[in-house]
Design a protein around this motif. Structure first.
Motif, PDB file in Angstrom:
ATOM      1  N   ALA A 100       0.931  -1.155   0.117  1.00  0.00           N
ATOM      2  CA  ALA A 100      -0.106  -0.004   0.001  1.00  0.00           C
ATOM      3  C   ALA A 100       0.855   1.172  -0.077  1.00  0.00           C
ATOM      4  O   ALA A 100       0.475   2.346  -0.567  1.00  0.00           O
ATOM      5  CB  ALA A 100      -0.810   0.041   1.052  1.00  0.00           C
ATOM      6  N   GLU A 101       1.861   1.292   0.869  1.00  0.00           N
ATOM      7  CA  GLU A 101       2.737   2.428   1.061  1.00  0.00           C
ATOM      8  C   GLU A 101       3.315   2.513  -0.390  1.00  0.00           C
ATOM      9  O   GLU A 101       3.637   4.013  -0.802  1.00  0.00           O
ATOM     10  CB  GLU A 101       3.847   2.310   1.878  1.00  0.00           C
ATOM     11  N   ARG A 102       3.644   1.619  -1.388  1.00  0.00           N
ATOM     12  CA  ARG A 102       4.278   1.963  -2.779  1.00  0.00           C
ATOM     13  C   ARG A 102       3.435   1.700  -3.845  1.00  0.00           C
ATOM     14  O   ARG A 102       3.844   1.916  -4.765  1.00  0.00           O
ATOM     15  CB  ARG A 102       5.633   0.855  -2.548  1.00  0.00           C
ATOM     16  N   GLY A 103       2.197   1.857  -3.489  1.00  0.00           N
ATOM     17  CA  GLY A 103       1.267   1.724  -4.627  1.00  0.00           C
ATOM     18  C   GLY A 103       1.507   0.685  -5.543  1.00  0.00           C
ATOM     19  O   GLY A 103       1.143   0.599  -6.621  1.00  0.00           O
ATOM     20  N   LEU A 104       1.868  -0.457  -4.854  1.00  0.00           N
ATOM     21  CA  LEU A 104       1.931  -1.726  -5.757  1.00  0.00           C
ATOM     22  C   LEU A 104       0.836  -2.617  -5.225  1.00  0.00           C
ATOM     23  O   LEU A 104       0.515  -3.031  -4.323  1.00  0.00           O
ATOM     24  CB  LEU A 104       3.299  -2.380  -5.048  1.00  0.00           C
ATOM     25  N   PRO A 105      -0.148  -3.145  -6.609  1.00  0.00           N
ATOM     26  CA  PRO A 105      -1.297  -3.809  -6.252  1.00  0.00           C
ATOM     27  C   PRO A 105      -0.941  -5.067  -5.639  1.00  0.00           C
ATOM     28  O   PRO A 105       0.000  -5.754  -6.014  1.00  0.00           O
ATOM     29  CB  PRO A 105      -1.712  -3.872  -7.723  1.00  0.00           C
ATOM     30  N   LEU A 106      -1.867  -5.589  -4.749  1.00  0.00           N
ATOM     31  CA  LEU A 106      -1.739  -6.658  -3.984  1.00  0.00           C
ATOM     32  C   LEU A 106      -3.201  -7.585  -4.249  1.00  0.00           C
ATOM     33  O   LEU A 106      -4.133  -7.060  -3.957  1.00  0.00           O
ATOM     34  CB  LEU A 106      -1.396  -6.339  -2.572  1.00  0.00           C
ATOM     35  N   GLU A 107      -2.938  -8.654  -4.957  1.00  0.00           N
ATOM     36  CA  GLU A 107      -4.040  -9.522  -5.038  1.00  0.00           C
ATOM     37  C   GLU A 107      -4.059 -10.807  -4.194  1.00  0.00           C
ATOM     38  O   GLU A 107      -3.075 -11.605  -3.990  1.00  0.00           O
ATOM     39  CB  GLU A 107      -4.051  -9.786  -6.601  1.00  0.00           C
ATOM     40  N   VAL A 108      -5.014 -10.854  -3.402  1.00  0.00           N
ATOM     41  CA  VAL A 108      -5.215 -11.772  -2.458  1.00  0.00           C
ATOM     42  C   VAL A 108      -6.246 -12.913  -2.762  1.00  0.00           C
ATOM     43  O   VAL A 108      -7.404 -12.337  -3.157  1.00  0.00           O
ATOM     44  CB  VAL A 108      -5.395 -11.323  -0.958  1.00  0.00           C
ATOM     45  N   PHE A 109      -5.906 -14.049  -3.080  1.00  0.00           N
ATOM     46  CA  PHE A 109      -6.896 -15.063  -3.571  1.00  0.00           C
ATOM     47  C   PHE A 109      -7.102 -16.137  -2.589  1.00  0.00           C
ATOM     48  O   PHE A 109      -6.258 -16.724  -2.078  1.00  0.00           O
ATOM     49  CB  PHE A 109      -6.561 -15.748  -4.719  1.00  0.00           C
ATOM     50  N   ALA A 110      -8.355 -16.684  -2.225  1.00  0.00           N
ATOM     51  CA  ALA A 110      -8.396 -17.666  -1.490  1.00  0.00           C
ATOM     52  C   ALA A 110      -7.943 -18.662  -1.787  1.00  0.00           C
ATOM     53  O   ALA A 110      -7.731 -19.426  -3.132  1.00  0.00           O
ATOM     54  CB  ALA A 110      -9.992 -18.118  -1.083  1.00  0.00           C
ATOM     55  N   TRP A 111      -7.421 -19.568  -0.768  1.00  0.00           N
ATOM     56  CA  TRP A 111      -6.698 -20.927  -1.015  1.00  0.00           C
ATOM     57  C   TRP A 111      -7.712 -22.072  -1.342  1.00  0.00           C
ATOM     58  O   TRP A 111      -8.696 -22.149  -0.715  1.00  0.00           O
ATOM     59  CB  TRP A 111      -5.740 -21.532   0.149  1.00  0.00           C
ATOM     60  N   SER A 112      -7.328 -22.689  -2.552  1.00  0.00           N
ATOM     61  CA  SER A 112      -8.173 -23.844  -2.744  1.00  0.00           C
ATOM     62  C   SER A 112      -7.321 -25.156  -3.140  1.00  0.00           C
ATOM     63  O   SER A 112      -6.289 -25.041  -3.555  1.00  0.00           O
ATOM     64  CB  SER A 112      -8.898 -23.522  -4.069  1.00  0.00           C
ATOM     65  N   PRO A 113      -8.079 -26.239  -3.338  1.00  0.00           N
ATOM     66  CA  PRO A 113      -7.182 -27.397  -3.701  1.00  0.00           C
ATOM     67  C   PRO A 113      -6.639 -27.381  -4.989  1.00  0.00           C
ATOM     68  O   PRO A 113      -5.213 -27.644  -5.332  1.00  0.00           O
ATOM     69  CB  PRO A 113      -8.317 -28.475  -3.944  1.00  0.00           C
ATOM     70  N   ALA A 114      -7.078 -26.573  -5.944  1.00  0.00           N
ATOM     71  CA  ALA A 114      -6.489 -26.337  -7.345  1.00  0.00           C
ATOM     72  C   ALA A 114      -5.181 -25.422  -7.210  1.00  0.00           C
ATOM     73  O   ALA A 114      -4.302 -25.733  -8.037  1.00  0.00           O
ATOM     74  CB  ALA A 114      -7.399 -25.221  -8.180  1.00  0.00           C
ATOM     75  N   CYS A 115      -4.924 -24.656  -6.294  1.00  0.00           N
ATOM     76  CA  CYS A 115      -3.750 -23.803  -5.726  1.00  0.00           C
ATOM     77  C   CYS A 115      -2.537 -24.964  -5.527  1.00  0.00           C
ATOM     78  O   CYS A 115      -1.534 -24.678  -6.091  1.00  0.00           O
ATOM     79  CB  CYS A 115      -3.900 -22.709  -4.777  1.00  0.00           C
ATOM     80  N   ALA A 116      -3.092 -25.912  -4.789  1.00  0.00           N
ATOM     81  CA  ALA A 116      -2.020 -27.026  -4.343  1.00  0.00           C
ATOM     82  C   ALA A 116      -1.598 -27.579  -5.887  1.00  0.00           C
ATOM     83  O   ALA A 116      -0.452 -28.055  -5.939  1.00  0.00           O
ATOM     84  CB  ALA A 116      -2.638 -27.620  -3.476  1.00  0.00           C
ATOM     85  N   THR A 117      -2.585 -28.090  -6.405  1.00  0.00           N
ATOM     86  CA  THR A 117      -2.352 -28.966  -7.730  1.00  0.00           C
ATOM     87  C   THR A 117      -1.590 -28.038  -8.655  1.00  0.00           C
ATOM     88  O   THR A 117      -0.593 -28.649  -9.364  1.00  0.00           O
ATOM     89  CB  THR A 117      -3.989 -29.026  -8.514  1.00  0.00           C
ATOM     90  N   ARG A 118      -1.783 -26.874  -8.647  1.00  0.00           N
ATOM     91  CA  ARG A 118      -0.755 -26.038  -9.783  1.00  0.00           C
ATOM     92  C   ARG A 118       0.657 -25.799  -9.232  1.00  0.00           C
ATOM     93  O   ARG A 118       1.244 -24.916  -9.820  1.00  0.00           O
ATOM     94  CB  ARG A 118      -1.505 -24.834 -10.150  1.00  0.00           C
ATOM     95  N   GLY A 119       0.695 -26.000  -7.878  1.00  0.00           N
ATOM     96  CA  GLY A 119       2.096 -25.904  -7.331  1.00  0.00           C
ATOM     97  C   GLY A 119       2.247 -24.720  -6.670  1.00  0.00           C
ATOM     98  O   GLY A 119       3.615 -24.319  -6.241  1.00  0.00           O
ATOM     99  N   LEU A 120       1.300 -23.789  -6.363  1.00  0.00           N
ATOM    100  CA  LEU A 120       1.414 -22.830  -5.403  1.00  0.00           C
ATOM    101  C   LEU A 120       1.629 -23.085  -3.932  1.00  0.00           C
ATOM    102  O   LEU A 120       1.244 -24.185  -3.516  1.00  0.00           O
ATOM    103  CB  LEU A 120       0.093 -21.755  -5.692  1.00  0.00           C
TER     104      LEU A 120
END
Length: 510
Positions: free
Chosen positions: A453-473
């Motif tokens: 927020a201080e640097r104006g850098l967009p931060l996108e937060v996504f809910a964790w899901s099984p697909a996230c683990a499947t794709r290696g995140l």
């Protein structure tokens, strides 16, 4: 404006995409092409999934999908018999929003890009040829010859050579173009036809003497035929017509050509230039690398060159990155080009090799092995990832760092399809903004939230899901995305200290 202007030589897809991206990023451009008009014929046809993903940054994806032909699969034929088929829809499901091969002829593609560029206020200057260039203290002086034959000079900050295999920019850089030319002569014909292979799929026929690929341009009426010319038939190759080419494969497949819209012949080359950058001059597309049509990689690779270079030029010209950032263009794109030429060369030689052993491999062994391989999930996914270019990465390059889960710095960000678990969000949607941004899957720490927020850098937060683990995140990790949507830094801790250190090391102000 010339102290910030980029002069682009060549108005094919590579040069046009570079002009569109730079213009959208606020960089003034001038684009010239020595041809008096855009081409009305072309060999390039395939628009792969990775290109469609990147096109969403400038609102081109839907227009391409509306105008082209979605090809759901590929079928392999031998001696008039269908021996194997692979469905792209099944293979690519969950890997990308575009799990298919999209056929969109280059000449039509160019017209769309030209229209989009003109809507941004930039017109291609036709009949203008680059004669040479020289670096000055402030930039470049480029010598041009206009359609009236009059020579002029133009000032520019940088010069982009998107001017094809006989590139004047490459010649001016004085760099070699090592490689070679395949012996076979190929033909390409735009036709209207009917018959079993006019089924909407990509159809490949591997004969003992002939090779034929049938690319669908619509649902069962128009197609592009690409095949080999048998040089042992006593034909006058300088005056060759469609009626002269060997019709054995066409006849075996029971393809009835009712109309030939146009026909041409060509030789296939495989080359990679020694350098992609020389001071303030750059080489992209066919000016930098040229290879066989295996996999339909050529046009897509040139477009990838353009998008890779565009954000880096924009950052340097805006004073947000050091000049050294531009060296990463050559490091990243030349390494990929070398691998691509090597892999497409192997496939091309298999498809076109002559002799009894080659005939046996192509017509007997491949039809046995391919259907068996197509039943193996890992092999199908590997093949789709490779051809679609979604596996392309910049790991171990100067501006790539870290690893979180199975995702490395330099990787394409894995796509997480919208689902109830993640609130119906598409994690690719924020990538339409050509900016640095941070993604977190799970929960972002208060420290990271405050730092962004201080640097104006967009931060996108996504809910964790099984697909996230499947794709290696990795849950809670911070993934720093470059403006071209590749992961710059993957940090498992999700700490702002890692991002701070990264930007300090590369000297970039996002």
């Amino acid at each position: 404006m010339t102290d910030r202007q980029v002069l682009i030589a060549g108005a094919g897809p590579t040069g046009l995409v570079l002009a569109i991206w730079l213009t959208k990023l606020g960089v003034p451009v001038r684009i010239v092409d020595k041809l008096p008009a855009a081409s009305s014929t072309s060999r390039a046809l395939a628009v792969h999934a990775r290109t469609l993903e990147l096109y969403s940054q400038v609102g081109l994806t839907e227009a391409v999908l509306e105008k082209g032909h979605k090809t759901p699969g590929v079928r392999l034929w031998v001696s008039g018999q269908e021996k194997a088929s692979i469905s792209f829809d099944t293979v690519g499901q969950g890997l990308t929003p575009y799990p298919f091969l999209h056929i969109y002829p280059q000449d039509e593609h160019e017209r769309l890009l030209i229209a989009r560029l003109e809507a941004l206020g930039v017109r291609v200057e036709r009949g203008v040829e680059v004669l040479g260039f020289a670096e000055t203290v402030e930039g470049l002086t480029v010598r041009l010859k206009g359609p009236d034959g009059v020579e002029t000079t133009a000032a520019a900050a940088y010069l982009a050579g998107c001017d094809g295999a006989r590139s004047a920019v490459r010649h001016g850089m004085g760099v070699g173009y090592p490689g070679g030319t395949y012996r076979q002569l190929f033909y390409v014909a735009d036709v209207e036809a009917k018959g079993p292979p006019m089924n909407g799929d990509l159809n490949l026929d591997l004969e003992a003497a002939d090779f034929l690929a049938i690319f669908p341009l619509d649902e069962g009426r128009r197609a592009r035929l690409i095949g080999t010319v048998r040089e042992d038939e006593g034909l006058d190759l300088d005056k060759l017509k469609f009626d002269d080419v060997s019709d054995r494969a066409i006849r075996d497949l029971k393809v009835e050509v009712t109309k030939v819209n146009w026909f041409s012949t060509y030789h296939v080359h495989h080359r990679v230039t020694e350098r992609f950058r020389g001071g303030r001059a750059f080489l992209l597309g066919d000016a930098a690398h040229i290879h066989s049509p295996a996999g339909g990689q050529g046009m897509n690779t040139g477009i990838g060159d353009a998008i890779n270079l565009a954000w880096k030029l924009a950052a340097v010209l805006a004073g947000r990155a050091p000049e050294a950032l531009l060296d990463s263009y050559e490091a990243e794109r030349r390494a990929f080009a070398v691998r691509l030429v090597r892999s497409t060369d192997q496939g091309f030689r298999l498809a076109t090799a002559e002799g009894p052993v080659a005939d046996l491999v192509r017509t007997r062994l491949v039809p046995l092995v391919l259907p068996a391989a197509a039943k193996v999930d890992d092999w199908r996914e590997f093949a789709f990832r490779t051809v679609s270019q979604i596996t392309l990465n910049y790991r171990h390059q100067p501006i790539s760092a870290g690893r979180a889960g199975e995702v490395h710095g330099g990787d394409r960000l894995p796509w997480i399809a919208p689902s109830p678990e993640n609130g119906g969000r598409d994690n690719f949607a924020p990538l339409a903004r050509m900016v640095w941004q941070v993604h977190v899957y799970g929960e972002a720490s208060p420290a990271l939230t405050a730092w962004c927020a201080e640097r104006g850098l967009p931060l996108e937060v996504f809910a964790w899901s099984p697909a996230c683990a499947t794709r290696g995140l990795k849950a809670g990790a911070a993934y720093l995305l470059r403006p071209d949507t590749y992961v710059a830094l993957a940090d498992p801790s999700g700490s702002p200290k890692a991002l701070e250190a990264y930007f300090a090391r590369v000297g970039i102000r996002p």
